[in-house]
Design an enzyme around this catalytic site. Structure first.
Site, PDB file in Angstrom:
ATOM      1  N   GLU A 102      23.988  -9.291  -3.212  1.00 56.23           N
ATOM      2  CA  GLU A 102      22.583  -8.907  -3.434  1.00 56.23           C
ATOM      3  C   GLU A 102      22.594  -7.803  -4.477  1.00 56.23           C
ATOM      4  OE1 GLU A 102      20.800  -6.980   0.021  1.00 56.23           O
ATOM      5  OE2 GLU A 102      22.741  -6.179   0.623  1.00 56.23           O
ATOM      6  N   LEU A 137      21.183  -7.258   3.247  1.00 49.11           N
ATOM      7  CA  LEU A 137      20.021  -6.765   3.986  1.00 49.11           C
ATOM      8  C   LEU A 137      18.967  -7.864   4.033  1.00 49.11           C
ATOM      9  CD1 LEU A 137      18.770  -4.105   5.235  1.00 49.11           C
ATOM     10  CD2 LEU A 137      17.459  -3.996   3.129  1.00 49.11           C
ATOM     11  N   LYS A 185      19.990  -1.012   7.816  1.00 45.31           N
ATOM     12  CA  LYS A 185      19.470  -0.262   6.654  1.00 45.31           C
ATOM     13  C   LYS A 185      19.836   1.214   6.803  1.00 45.31           C
ATOM     14  CE  LYS A 185      15.462  -0.321   3.559  1.00 45.31           C
ATOM     15  NZ  LYS A 185      16.201  -0.564   2.319  1.00 45.31           N
ATOM     16  N   TYR A 213      16.740   4.041   7.434  1.00 48.01           N
ATOM     17  CA  TYR A 213      15.515   4.320   6.704  1.00 48.01           C
ATOM     18  C   TYR A 213      14.747   3.034   6.431  1.00 48.01           C
ATOM     19  CZ  TYR A 213      17.398   2.540   2.247  1.00 48.01           C
ATOM     20  OH  TYR A 213      17.897   1.740   1.253  1.00 48.01           O
TER      21      TYR A 213
HETATM   22  N1  PDD Z   1      15.844  -1.125  -0.880  1.00 44.99           N
HETATM   23  N2  PDD Z   1      18.927  -5.110  -0.355  1.00 44.99           N
HETATM   24  C1  PDD Z   1      19.189  -3.778  -0.416  1.00 44.99           C
HETATM   25  C2  PDD Z   1      20.603  -3.329  -0.456  1.00 44.99           C
HETATM   26  C3  PDD Z   1      18.114  -2.865  -0.438  1.00 44.99           C
HETATM   27  O1  PDD Z   1      18.363  -1.552  -0.471  1.00 44.99           O
HETATM   28  C4  PDD Z   1      16.781  -3.342  -0.430  1.00 44.99           C
HETATM   29  C5  PDD Z   1      15.595  -2.424  -0.449  1.00 44.99           C
HETATM   30  C6  PDD Z   1      16.575  -4.737  -0.384  1.00 44.99           C
HETATM   31  C7  PDD Z   1      15.192  -5.331  -0.344  1.00 44.99           C
HETATM   32  O2  PDD Z   1      14.572  -5.097   0.895  1.00 44.99           O
HETATM   33  P1  PDD Z   1      12.983  -4.985   1.033  1.00 44.99           P
HETATM   34  O3  PDD Z   1      12.421  -6.216   0.450  1.00 44.99           O
HETATM   35  O4  PDD Z   1      12.764  -4.880   2.494  1.00 44.99           O
HETATM   36  O5  PDD Z   1      12.569  -3.732   0.285  1.00 44.99           O
HETATM   37  C8  PDD Z   1      17.672  -5.583  -0.336  1.00 44.99           C
HETATM   38  C9  PDD Z   1      14.819  -0.117  -0.870  1.00 44.99           C
HETATM   39  C10 PDD Z   1      13.597  -0.498  -1.610  1.00 44.99           C
HETATM   40  C11 PDD Z   1      15.418   1.199  -1.320  1.00 44.99           C
HETATM   41  O6  PDD Z   1      16.540   1.481  -0.906  1.00 44.99           O
HETATM   42  O7  PDD Z   1      14.774   1.950  -2.046  1.00 44.99           O
END
Ligand code: PDD
Length: 286
Positions: A182, A207, A149, A33
């Site tokens: 993270e 991620l 992801k 996703y």
């Molecule tokens: N999550 N690390 C994890 C485990 C994440 O699920 C996310 C983002 C990030 C940050 O990635 P980005 O800057 O590309 O949004 C880091 C999304 C927002 C979610 O699962 O809703």
């Protein structure tokens, strides 16, 4: 206003949208996703999100559900039909629908594509940022390829729930070495006494956040010092500032970690400045 979702070729009312019970996303979490911020009608860092989507798909050997041009049209159509000017777009691709069997369907089936969008009042995020958030720490229970992801998010769900039950917003996940991987849905950052900004280097254990990537460019453009390396909670407790990044939180100040106040318990000036200038640097595509 009723909401519209894109589901496998059709735009349908969200509350009536269904996927088959043998969708492999539903049965195995076999899918990927993206969450993309929508700001003033534009998708933020769309190319980077689509690039990461393609990488996740390739790592799991799932075909692209539609051609790139068609996908971009669907994303715009979903924003338009839902009249979303500020908020988020959610996009999910699963390996498709097939009788339950762990091995990939043979012959292969068409991947499933679902896209939704949601309007969010931007003042909510600004109000949260002006106060900052609390985080807790919890063991990182995830698999060894969280650079993909994947929609299989059970450890992340449990960590966020634990945070909520402890009155915090985010959970920082602690790896086998006792260091911060993270957040459950964000990347983790600290700023030390000397003003150096520190975040974990990218490998299979975190991620590669799109917000993280764009922020690293901003940090370089402003001549700030960055170290991409692991850090532990002891170092985080001593930090001058701390924050998280993600498409749904942007750059969000952290004012407490496991009950230890960071920066006197108020959002740090560097964090707030970075948040303020983030959209100046992020790519907007309409
Ligand atoms: N999550 N690390 C994890 C485990 C994440 O699920 C996310 C983002 C990030 C940050 O990635 P980005 O800057 O590309 O949004 C880091 C999304 C927002 C979610 O699962 O809703």
């Amino acid at each position: 206003m009723s909401r519209i979702a894109y589901v496998n070729g059709a735009y349908v009312q969200s509350r009536e949208a269904v996927v088959p019970i043998e969708d492999r996303g539903y049965q195995f979490g076999d899918g990927v996703y993206e969450v993309c911020e929508v700001f003033r009608g534009a998708l933020i860092d769309e190319e980077r999100h689509l690039g990461r989507l393609n990488r996740s798909l390739a790592e799991l050997r799932i075909d692209a559900p539609v051609k790139p041009g068609a996908l971009k049209m669907i994303l715009r159509e979903i924003l338009a039909r839902n009249k979303v000017a500020n908020g988020y777009l959610y996009l999910q691709v699963t390996r498709g629908v097939a009788p339950r069997d762990h091995v990939f369907p043979q012959p292969s089936v068409r991947p499933s594509l679902v896209v939704t969008a949601r309007q969010i009042d931007p003042r909510k995020g600004e109000a949260a940022a002006s106060k900052g958030i609390a985080v807790i720490s919890t063991p990182d229970l995830r698999w060894k390829r969280v650079d993909i992801k994947s929609i299989a998010l059970l450890p992340n769900v449990l960590a966020r729930q634990e945070a909520k039950e402890q009155g915090a917003y985010e959970a920082w996940l602690i790896d086998a070495e006792g260091l911060v991987s993270e957040g459950a849905a964000s990347n983790a950052w600290i700023i030390d006494e000397s003003g150096t900004i520190i975040t974990r280097q990218v490998d299979h254990s975190i991620l590669r956040g799109i917000t993280r990537t764009t922020l690293i460019e901003i940090i370089a453009a402003h001549g700030l010092r960055l170290e991409e390396r692991k850090f532990g909670l002891d170092e985080a407790f001593r930090a001058r500032e701390a924050f998280i990044t993600g498409a749904t939180t942007l750059i969000m100040p952290v004012v407490a970690i496991d009950g230890h106040k960071i920066g006197g318990g108020v959002p740090g000036p560097v964090t707030l400045k970075l948040r303020h200038i983030f959209h100046d640097a992020a790519a907007r595509s309409t």
